[in-house]
Enzyme design. Structure first.
Site, PDB file in Angstrom:
ATOM      1  N   HIS A  53      -0.225  -1.668  -3.613  1.00  0.00           N
ATOM      2  CA  HIS A  53      -0.150  -2.751  -4.461  1.00  0.00           C
ATOM      3  C   HIS A  53      -1.397  -3.488  -4.380  1.00  0.00           C
ATOM      4  O   HIS A  53      -2.158  -3.445  -3.460  1.00  0.00           O
ATOM      5  CB  HIS A  53       0.929  -3.427  -4.296  1.00  0.00           C
ATOM      6  CG  HIS A  53       2.215  -3.017  -4.372  1.00  0.00           C
ATOM      7  ND1 HIS A  53       3.453  -3.918  -4.525  1.00  0.00           N
ATOM      8  CD2 HIS A  53       2.714  -1.849  -4.832  1.00  0.00           C
ATOM      9  CE1 HIS A  53       4.531  -3.061  -4.894  1.00  0.00           C
ATOM     10  NE2 HIS A  53       4.133  -1.811  -5.020  1.00  0.00           N
ATOM     11  N   GLU A  55      -1.997  -6.575  -3.635  1.00  0.00           N
ATOM     12  CA  GLU A  55      -2.013  -7.415  -2.422  1.00  0.00           C
ATOM     13  C   GLU A  55      -2.580  -6.674  -1.057  1.00  0.00           C
ATOM     14  O   GLU A  55      -3.268  -7.002  -0.214  1.00  0.00           O
ATOM     15  CB  GLU A  55      -0.970  -8.111  -2.448  1.00  0.00           C
ATOM     16  CG  GLU A  55      -0.366  -9.105  -3.455  1.00  0.00           C
ATOM     17  CD  GLU A  55       0.483  -8.189  -4.370  1.00  0.00           C
ATOM     18  OE1 GLU A  55       0.179  -7.248  -4.928  1.00  0.00           O
ATOM     19  OE2 GLU A  55       1.615  -8.911  -4.967  1.00  0.00           O
TER      20      GLU A  55
END
Length: 151
Positions: A53, A55
């Site tokens: 992801h 992040e």
């Protein structure tokens, strides 16, 4: 010190992710001086990695650069509410503040779903600011997923 948002950079990363066929989520990690230390878009399909992801990618890069597993005095900008996995990574990295765009009632882990930061087991709770460029983030996500519904 004047607040400066880095959400436009996160949106640029999200658009690039969509062009690669990834869910359009972008993230930017900024240090306390306002220097961008990492930016990325989702790459789960490209890397065949469910943890890739946006992040997590920026946290990994920034930690590698810092030579530390902790990133205090850093701010994270992300176009979508982090999922529970990403919220746990944000907490473990001790990121100071998170700014996100669209809420995620289905898979969110901050304001929806697991609400990771509100658990007593959470070691660190960042300041959270939501709704930053939310409309633009939502439009991008709806357009991306709309392609799958119309085929």
């Amino acid at each position: 010190m004047t607040f400066k948002s880095y959400m436009q950079t996160a949106l640029t990363e999200a658009r690039a992710a969509a062009e690669r066929g990834e869910v359009p989520v972008g993230a930017v990690l900024v240090d306390h001086r306002g220097k961008v230390v990492a930016q990325a878009g989702n790459r789960t399909r490209e890397f065949s990695d469910p943890t890739a992801h946006a992040e997590v990618l920026v946290i990994r890069e920034a930690c590698a650069r810092a030579g530390s597993e902790r990133l205090p005095d850093h701010d994270l900008y992300v176009t979508l509410e982090p999922c529970a996995m990403c919220a746990a990574a944000i907490s473990n990295a001790r990121i100071a503040r998170i700014y996100y765009g669209a809420g995620d009632p289905k898979s969110g882990g901050v304001a929806h779903g697991a609400r990771v930061f509100s658990h007593p087991q959470c070691h660190h709770t960042p300041e959270v600011y939501d709704g930053i460029a939310a409309t633009e983030s939502e439009i991008m996500l709806k357009a991306f997923f709309g392609k799958f519904r119309s085929t």
